[in-house]
Design a protein around this motif. Structure first.
Motif, PDB file in Angstrom:
ATOM      1  N   HIS A 119      -5.655  -2.068  16.530  1.00 29.84           N
ATOM      2  CA  HIS A 119      -5.775  -1.140  15.718  1.00 29.84           C
ATOM      3  C   HIS A 119      -4.642  -0.743  14.742  1.00 29.84           C
ATOM      4  O   HIS A 119      -3.924   0.084  14.959  1.00 29.84           O
ATOM      5  CB  HIS A 119      -6.369  -0.104  16.728  1.00 29.84           C
ATOM      6  N   LEU A 120      -4.853  -1.954  13.835  1.00 33.14           N
ATOM      7  CA  LEU A 120      -3.624  -1.862  12.994  1.00 33.14           C
ATOM      8  C   LEU A 120      -3.112  -0.969  12.602  1.00 33.14           C
ATOM      9  O   LEU A 120      -4.123   0.044  11.618  1.00 33.14           O
ATOM     10  CB  LEU A 120      -3.868  -3.017  11.969  1.00 33.14           C
ATOM     11  N   GLY A 121      -1.973   0.199  12.258  1.00 36.25           N
ATOM     12  CA  GLY A 121      -1.575   1.308  12.264  1.00 36.25           C
ATOM     13  C   GLY A 121      -1.258   1.058  10.154  1.00 36.25           C
ATOM     14  O   GLY A 121      -0.579   0.575   9.030  1.00 36.25           O
ATOM     15  N   ASP A 122      -2.616   0.635   9.656  1.00 29.73           N
ATOM     16  CA  ASP A 122      -2.340   0.214   8.030  1.00 29.73           C
ATOM     17  C   ASP A 122      -2.868   1.100   7.242  1.00 29.73           C
ATOM     18  O   ASP A 122      -3.510   0.989   5.718  1.00 29.73           O
ATOM     19  CB  ASP A 122      -3.298  -1.297   8.096  1.00 29.73           C
ATOM     20  N   TRP A 123      -3.330   2.330   7.661  1.00 29.34           N
ATOM     21  CA  TRP A 123      -3.315   4.256   6.431  1.00 29.34           C
ATOM     22  C   TRP A 123      -2.358   5.367   7.670  1.00 29.34           C
ATOM     23  O   TRP A 123      -2.087   4.746   8.469  1.00 29.34           O
ATOM     24  CB  TRP A 123      -4.962   3.772   7.403  1.00 29.34           C
ATOM     25  N   GLY A 124      -2.981   6.212   6.585  1.00 25.69           N
ATOM     26  CA  GLY A 124      -1.568   6.907   7.256  1.00 25.69           C
ATOM     27  C   GLY A 124      -1.003   7.448   6.692  1.00 25.69           C
ATOM     28  O   GLY A 124      -0.225   6.914   5.438  1.00 25.69           O
ATOM     29  N   THR A 125      -0.637   8.947   6.316  1.00 24.20           N
ATOM     30  CA  THR A 125       0.897   9.033   6.084  1.00 24.20           C
ATOM     31  C   THR A 125       1.718   8.393   6.174  1.00 24.20           C
ATOM     32  O   THR A 125       3.022   8.314   5.103  1.00 24.20           O
ATOM     33  CB  THR A 125       1.630  10.334   6.294  1.00 24.20           C
ATOM     34  N   GLN A 126       2.138   7.127   6.882  1.00 21.10           N
ATOM     35  CA  GLN A 126       3.617   5.903   6.181  1.00 21.10           C
ATOM     36  C   GLN A 126       2.972   5.759   5.212  1.00 21.10           C
ATOM     37  O   GLN A 126       4.698   5.358   4.588  1.00 21.10           O
ATOM     38  CB  GLN A 126       3.804   5.637   7.291  1.00 21.10           C
ATOM     39  N   PHE A 127       2.169   4.954   5.153  1.00 17.53           N
ATOM     40  CA  PHE A 127       1.639   4.385   3.899  1.00 17.53           C
ATOM     41  C   PHE A 127       2.190   5.703   2.214  1.00 17.53           C
ATOM     42  O   PHE A 127       2.320   5.322   1.467  1.00 17.53           O
ATOM     43  CB  PHE A 127       0.168   4.142   3.675  1.00 17.53           C
ATOM     44  N   GLY A 128       1.675   6.684   2.353  1.00 21.44           N
ATOM     45  CA  GLY A 128       2.519   8.058   1.630  1.00 21.44           C
ATOM     46  C   GLY A 128       3.730   7.393   1.273  1.00 21.44           C
ATOM     47  O   GLY A 128       4.212   7.712   0.215  1.00 21.44           O
ATOM     48  N   LYS A 129       4.068   7.514   2.752  1.00 21.12           N
ATOM     49  CA  LYS A 129       5.638   7.533   1.860  1.00 21.12           C
ATOM     50  C   LYS A 129       5.901   6.479   1.457  1.00 21.12           C
ATOM     51  O   LYS A 129       7.432   6.434   0.111  1.00 21.12           O
ATOM     52  CB  LYS A 129       6.439   7.520   3.341  1.00 21.12           C
ATOM     53  N   LEU A 130       5.654   5.024   1.527  1.00 26.68           N
ATOM     54  CA  LEU A 130       6.002   3.728   1.448  1.00 26.68           C
ATOM     55  C   LEU A 130       5.139   3.734  -0.284  1.00 26.68           C
ATOM     56  O   LEU A 130       5.900   3.104  -1.439  1.00 26.68           O
ATOM     57  CB  LEU A 130       5.108   2.718   1.617  1.00 26.68           C
ATOM     58  N   VAL A 131       4.168   4.091  -0.630  1.00 27.69           N
ATOM     59  CA  VAL A 131       3.542   4.209  -2.034  1.00 27.69           C
ATOM     60  C   VAL A 131       4.330   5.086  -3.036  1.00 27.69           C
ATOM     61  O   VAL A 131       4.639   4.829  -3.760  1.00 27.69           O
ATOM     62  CB  VAL A 131       2.151   4.813  -1.647  1.00 27.69           C
ATOM     63  N   TYR A 132       4.878   6.608  -2.661  1.00 31.54           N
ATOM     64  CA  TYR A 132       5.718   7.461  -2.899  1.00 31.54           C
ATOM     65  C   TYR A 132       7.266   6.257  -3.552  1.00 31.54           C
ATOM     66  O   TYR A 132       7.658   6.748  -4.547  1.00 31.54           O
ATOM     67  CB  TYR A 132       6.172   8.838  -2.112  1.00 31.54           C
ATOM     68  N   GLN A 133       7.609   6.258  -2.969  1.00 33.45           N
ATOM     69  CA  GLN A 133       8.887   5.404  -2.354  1.00 33.45           C
ATOM     70  C   GLN A 133       8.346   4.459  -3.886  1.00 33.45           C
ATOM     71  O   GLN A 133       9.612   4.216  -4.687  1.00 33.45           O
ATOM     72  CB  GLN A 133       9.564   4.725  -1.457  1.00 33.45           C
ATOM     73  N   ILE A 134       8.310   3.048  -3.342  1.00 31.57           N
ATOM     74  CA  ILE A 134       7.476   2.248  -4.105  1.00 31.57           C
ATOM     75  C   ILE A 134       7.279   2.750  -5.735  1.00 31.57           C
ATOM     76  O   ILE A 134       7.525   2.116  -6.952  1.00 31.57           O
ATOM     77  CB  ILE A 134       6.798   1.193  -4.094  1.00 31.57           C
ATOM     78  N   GLU A 135       6.509   4.366  -5.530  1.00 30.52           N
ATOM     79  CA  GLU A 135       5.836   4.240  -7.412  1.00 30.52           C
ATOM     80  C   GLU A 135       6.760   4.749  -7.989  1.00 30.52           C
ATOM     81  O   GLU A 135       7.567   4.725  -9.176  1.00 30.52           O
ATOM     82  CB  GLU A 135       4.888   5.417  -6.726  1.00 30.52           C
ATOM     83  N   LEU A 136       7.834   5.636  -7.925  1.00 33.49           N
ATOM     84  CA  LEU A 136       9.613   5.446  -8.141  1.00 33.49           C
ATOM     85  C   LEU A 136       9.822   4.243  -8.328  1.00 33.49           C
ATOM     86  O   LEU A 136      10.524   4.658  -9.897  1.00 33.49           O
ATOM     87  CB  LEU A 136       9.757   6.673  -7.165  1.00 33.49           C
ATOM     88  N   LYS A 137      10.721   3.608  -7.938  1.00 34.60           N
ATOM     89  CA  LYS A 137      11.034   2.605  -8.034  1.00 34.60           C
ATOM     90  C   LYS A 137      10.283   2.277  -9.171  1.00 34.60           C
ATOM     91  O   LYS A 137      10.897   0.975 -10.279  1.00 34.60           O
ATOM     92  CB  LYS A 137      11.440   1.789  -7.039  1.00 34.60           C
ATOM     93  N   ILE A 138       9.320   1.340  -9.378  1.00 37.75           N
ATOM     94  CA  ILE A 138       8.694   1.659  -9.969  1.00 37.75           C
ATOM     95  C   ILE A 138       8.748   2.391 -11.583  1.00 37.75           C
ATOM     96  O   ILE A 138       9.020   1.075 -12.872  1.00 37.75           O
ATOM     97  CB  ILE A 138       6.568   1.141 -10.540  1.00 37.75           C
ATOM     98  N   LYS A 139       8.257   3.279 -11.719  1.00 39.27           N
ATOM     99  CA  LYS A 139       8.799   3.981 -12.305  1.00 39.27           C
ATOM    100  C   LYS A 139      10.274   3.745 -13.257  1.00 39.27           C
ATOM    101  O   LYS A 139      10.706   3.809 -14.549  1.00 39.27           O
ATOM    102  CB  LYS A 139       8.603   5.407 -12.645  1.00 39.27           C
TER     103      LYS A 139
END
Ligand code: ARG
Length: 557
Positions: free
Chosen positions: A144-164
């Motif tokens: 039951h991989l933890g491949d969903w949930g708020t922790q991905f919100g955190k990663l996406v947020y960080q990565i999106e910032l870095k992309i920008k």
């Protein structure tokens, strides 16, 4: 029928009530023993007398109200013959025929901390899977991989910032970067708590199908999966399914409807919350106030999916004790939903893993990378092998292969040989060691058996009619015939450590015997033949057990 059950049936017939028999640690108290007479306030002596003359036992002895059963030599010898005849099938049963168990295991998915303790679920879960398979159950392993949930919100947020801001490209991401970003997030969020809201927003966007969020998320999952698969390969573990939490997107609505219809969740400040009766357990959020879904809701959807797909009799979760409260809530919720009629839910919790110094260190330094730790185990096993006499004839490739089997086996055995609930200590010297209760010791004993058999030429053949076993031989024999019972017990109690303790004892008894008694040069042909039979069966039972534990049994060591 299993012998323990057979004895229980015999007693039940006499007393007309349910009876249980145990296997005493010390054979002086018999091969099996029962306190049924004490419990039912009956006369033990009278019961024991009615069992006299049964071919199974030499005697049924009464001590302090307990009835102790001593298996007859005839039975023991027949069972030895059976073990030799059945080989790797000895100990199997059809206890699980027609039954299905879903085992939810492996926890290496958390990006946050990936110490060696995160292997526990994978190692224990796989052993439980193998145990049940051995007993004839249909087993479904699901990661039951933890491949969903708020922790991905955190990663996406960080990565999106870095992309920008830093022109980062998605394809430049790798596992180290992901880990760093995750850690960074938590550090920065301490000063800037509003980051948590941003992360939640990104997770919501992800759930709503935002293209950019999905793209980043998919890259993160792919990178992590690649990393995990390397570790599974090293461990030699293959889990049937890895559906993961993300699989349940779009499958949660019916559960929400059902809970609403049954009045099990109520609106509280915009969130849908489940409260438990009598406030025995803290309430849980099913849907957050931003309408985002939760781990809890996904787990309910997962259960519903498993019901419809596999119709399991048991769903067992091998997950750390940090989620014990959560699983009590989850199981209670399924009960309230009326889902538990034909299914048994089990949380096989495991404790933490500590090290002697409080830190994980490898020769490379203080790292917590699973792969480095496993590699170190292999290297250390390699050192042992290079120094051993028997490895002389081996090629470099063979030695390398052997080091892997011994090193990985050692790590697994360390974990499995201790009760899963306990916190355990990781110490190299104890783990990769040819002596003591360790994986290498058992592999070594197995290889010793093989070397004896090889020298003797061929397969052991038939058990002699009247071998007149000496005390040590009798002890090994009595240990051996317990194997089918031990397997059962380990499965029922979800405790692979019982199987470990058993083979450790068997191996110790065999090695004591080996040191004292010549086998190939035994005084008489009958003795030689009998000792070879014992050697064969001991080797086989160790090999079968190690196989269940997910550990290889090399022929030479
Ligand atoms: N992936 C989760 C973690 O690493 C464990 C999953 C446990 N299984 C479940 N159905 N909740 O914490």
């Amino acid at each position: 029928m299993a012998i323990k059950k057979e004895i229980e049936n015999l007693i039940e017939k006499i007393i007309g009530k349910k009876a249980t028999v145990e296997m005493p640690d010390n054979f002086e108290h018999g091969d099996f023993s029962t306190n049924a007479a004490i419990k039912e306030k009956l006369n033990s002596q009278e019961i024991a007398e009615q069992l006299h003359g049964n071919a199974l036992f030499d005697k049924a002895e009464v001590v302090n109200g307990f009835i102790n059963f001593f298996l007859s030599e005839r039975f023991l010898l027949d069972e030895l013959q059976k073990a030799i005849r059945e080989k790797e099938k000895y100990g199997q049963s059809n206890a699980g025929k027609g039954k299905t168990i879903v085992i939810d295991y492996s926890e290496i998915g958390r990006a946050s901390c990936r110490g060696i303790g995160h292997l526990r679920s994978t190692i224990i879960g796989q052993a439980i899977y193998n145990l049940y398979k051995f007993l004839g159950y249909k087993c479904i392993g699901d990661n039951h991989l933890g491949d969903w949930g708020t922790q991905f919100g955190k990663l996406v947020y960080q990565i999106e910032l870095k992309i920008k801001n830093e022109k980062l490209k998605i394809k430049e991401l790798n596992i180290e970067k992901l880990e760093r970003l995750y850690v960074e997030f938590h550090r920065q969020a301490k000063e800037k708590p509003e980051m948590e809201d941003e992360a939640r927003k990104w997770f919501k966007k992800l759930e709503d199908g935002d293209k950019q969020a999905q793209r980043i998320w998919r890259a993160c999952v792919e990178i992590s999966m690649k990393e995990f698969n390397r570790i599974y390969d090293l461990l030699g573990v293959k889990i049937d399914f890895a559906l993961g939490e993300s699989f349940y997107q779009g499958k949660m609505q019916p559960v929400v409807e059902e809970m609403k219809k049954k009045g099990l969740i109520r609106l509280s400040e915009g969130a849908w919350v489940m409260e438990f009766p009598d406030s025995q357990l803290p309430s849980l959020i099913a849907i957050k106030s931003d309408q985002g879904t939760t781990y809890f809701l996904r787990d309910l959807a997962t259960i519903k999916y498993r019901f419809s797909k596999w119709k399991p009799d048991i769903i067992a979760y091998e997950v750390g004790t940090d989620q014990t409260l959560y699983f009590r809530q989850l199981f209670k919720a399924t009960e309230m939903l009326g889902w538990t009629k034909d299914v048994e839910f089990i949380h096989i919790a495991h404790g933490l893993m500590r090290t002697e110094t409080g830190k994980f260190s490898t020769r490379k330094g203080d790292t917590v990378h699973l792969e480095d730790v496993l590699q170190e185990a292999v290297d250390r096993a390699g050192d042992i092998i290079n120094n051993s006499e028997t490895s002389r004839g081996l090629s470099e490739t063979e030695k390398h292969q052997l080091a892997k089997q011994v090193g990985i086996g050692a790590v697994k055995y360390n974990d499995l040989s201790q009760h899963h609930l306990r916190d355990i200590v990781f110490g190299w010297d104890k783990i990769v060691n040819l002596k003591g209760n360790s994986g290498p010791y058992l592999q070594y004993t197995y290889a010793r058996c093989q070397s004896v058999l090889q020298k003797a030429g061929d397969s052991p053949g038939a058990v002699p009619k009247a071998p007149a076993p000496n005390e040590q031989e009798l002890k090994i024999l009595r240990e051996l015939v317990r194997f089918p019972e031990i397997v059962q017990k380990s499965a029922v109690e979800f405790s692979p450590n019982l199987l470990c303790n058993y083979i450790f004892k068997l191996a110790q008894d065999y090695n004591l015997f080996y040191d004292k008694s010549p086998i190939i040069k035994a005084p008489t042909p009958v003795e030689k033949q009998f000792r070879l039979c014992l050697t064969f069966a001991v080797g086989q039972v160790i090999k079968t057990s190690l196989g269940i534990l997910g550990i290889k049994s090399p022929n030479k060591m």
